[in-house]
Enzyme design. Structure first.
Site, PDB file in Angstrom:
ATOM      1  N   ASN A  61     132.205  38.445  25.338  1.00 40.28           N
ATOM      2  CA  ASN A  61     131.765  39.643  26.060  1.00 40.28           C
ATOM      3  C   ASN A  61     130.990  40.580  25.135  1.00 40.28           C
ATOM      4  OD1 ASN A  61     134.321  40.031  24.835  1.00 40.28           O
ATOM      5  ND2 ASN A  61     134.816  41.746  26.158  1.00 40.28           N
ATOM      6  N   GLU A  74     132.031  34.869  30.141  1.00 35.70           N
ATOM      7  CA  GLU A  74     131.705  33.684  30.953  1.00 35.70           C
ATOM      8  C   GLU A  74     130.210  33.612  31.232  1.00 35.70           C
ATOM      9  OE1 GLU A  74     134.032  35.905  31.379  1.00 35.70           O
ATOM     10  OE2 GLU A  74     135.698  35.195  32.598  1.00 35.70           O
ATOM     11  N   CYS A 111     136.063  37.767  36.457  1.00 30.60           N
ATOM     12  CA  CYS A 111     135.764  38.803  37.453  1.00 30.60           C
ATOM     13  C   CYS A 111     134.944  38.198  38.592  1.00 30.60           C
ATOM     14  CB  CYS A 111     135.017  39.961  36.804  1.00 30.60           C
ATOM     15  SG  CYS A 111     133.281  39.611  36.488  1.00 30.60           S
ATOM     16  N   CYS A 114     131.405  36.940  37.683  1.00 24.64           N
ATOM     17  CA  CYS A 114     131.428  35.679  36.929  1.00 24.64           C
ATOM     18  C   CYS A 114     131.750  34.510  37.846  1.00 24.64           C
ATOM     19  CB  CYS A 114     132.430  35.762  35.789  1.00 24.64           C
ATOM     20  SG  CYS A 114     131.843  36.795  34.439  1.00 24.64           S
TER      21      CYS A 114
HETATM   22  N1  THU Z   1     135.629  40.575  30.633  1.00 22.11           N
HETATM   23  C1  THU Z   1     135.107  39.328  30.419  1.00 22.11           C
HETATM   24  O1  THU Z   1     134.360  39.102  29.443  1.00 22.11           O
HETATM   25  N2  THU Z   1     135.428  38.361  31.277  1.00 22.11           N
HETATM   26  C2  THU Z   1     136.243  38.526  32.361  1.00 22.11           C
HETATM   27  O2  THU Z   1     136.414  37.600  33.115  1.00 22.11           O
HETATM   28  C3  THU Z   1     136.909  39.796  32.591  1.00 22.11           C
HETATM   29  C4  THU Z   1     136.471  40.916  31.736  1.00 22.11           C
HETATM   30  C5  THU Z   1     135.274  41.622  29.684  1.00 22.11           C
HETATM   31  C6  THU Z   1     134.393  42.711  30.245  1.00 22.11           C
HETATM   32  C7  THU Z   1     134.724  43.847  29.317  1.00 22.11           C
HETATM   33  O3  THU Z   1     133.930  43.716  28.143  1.00 22.11           O
HETATM   34  C8  THU Z   1     136.173  43.624  28.935  1.00 22.11           C
HETATM   35  O4  THU Z   1     136.441  42.264  29.240  1.00 22.11           O
HETATM   36  C9  THU Z   1     137.158  44.507  29.681  1.00 22.11           C
HETATM   37  O5  THU Z   1     136.962  44.443  31.052  1.00 22.11           O
END
Ligand code: THU
Length: 160
Positions: A61, A74, A111, A114
């Protein structure tokens, strides 16, 4: 009136129960949490994408002071893989989350945005995608992105 029911099949594994290909992809996703730029949430997510030809692409992320401008692990990993190999199907993806000095005990959950992107990739290559969500206690495995996002809006829906 009739009632319709949607059933989602999830297999819950212990790490030791997985085959060596799955274990290796999960190891890569865990390692990829080190690539996270998450100064705002302190929630590091790593993703590893395995292509049909055996290539692996990882991502993490990437956050931003303007919060919505950031991108989840993702999509970072999936877009990277698809942009490098636009003609190679995705076989599987593994996701791991690290916060507070340890990997989460429960499997991380992608989420909605994604899920939509994973589904598009599955349709694009007409190839089911195995999705592995890592948790230290158990690992959830879905055999298709459709199970993560049932009753979704897809390419066909644009034809009315
Ligand atoms: N995040 C992801 O990278 N993938 C997910 O499936 C859920 C959330 C990240 C987004 C943000 O940078 C951090 O997790 C907190 O939400």
């Amino acid at each position: 009136m009739k009632n319709l029911e949607i059933v989602t099949r999830i297999s819950a594994y212990k790490y030791e129960e997985l085959n060596s290909e799955d274990k290796a992809l999960i190891d890569k996703a865990k390692e990829a949490t080190n690539l996270s730029y998450s100064p705002y949430s302190h929630f590091a997510v790593g993703a590893a994408v395995l292509l049909e030809d055996g290539k692996i692409f990882t991502g993490a992320n990437q956050e931003n002071a303007a919060y919505p401008s950031g991108l989840c692990a993702e999509r970072t990993a999936m877009f990277y893989a698809n942009a490098q190999c636009p003609n190679t199907a995705v076989k599987s993806i593994a996701i791991a989350c690290f916060t507070g000095g340890h990997f989460t005990s429960k499997p991380g959950s992608p989420c909605g945005n994604c899920r939509q992107v994973l589904l598009e990739t599955e349709h694009r290559f007409r190839h089911p995608m195995r999705i592995m969500l890592y948790g230290t206690e158990e690992i959830y495995v879905f055999e298709s992105a459709e199970s993560l996002l049932p009753h979704s809006f897809v390419d066909d829906d644009l034809n009315g």
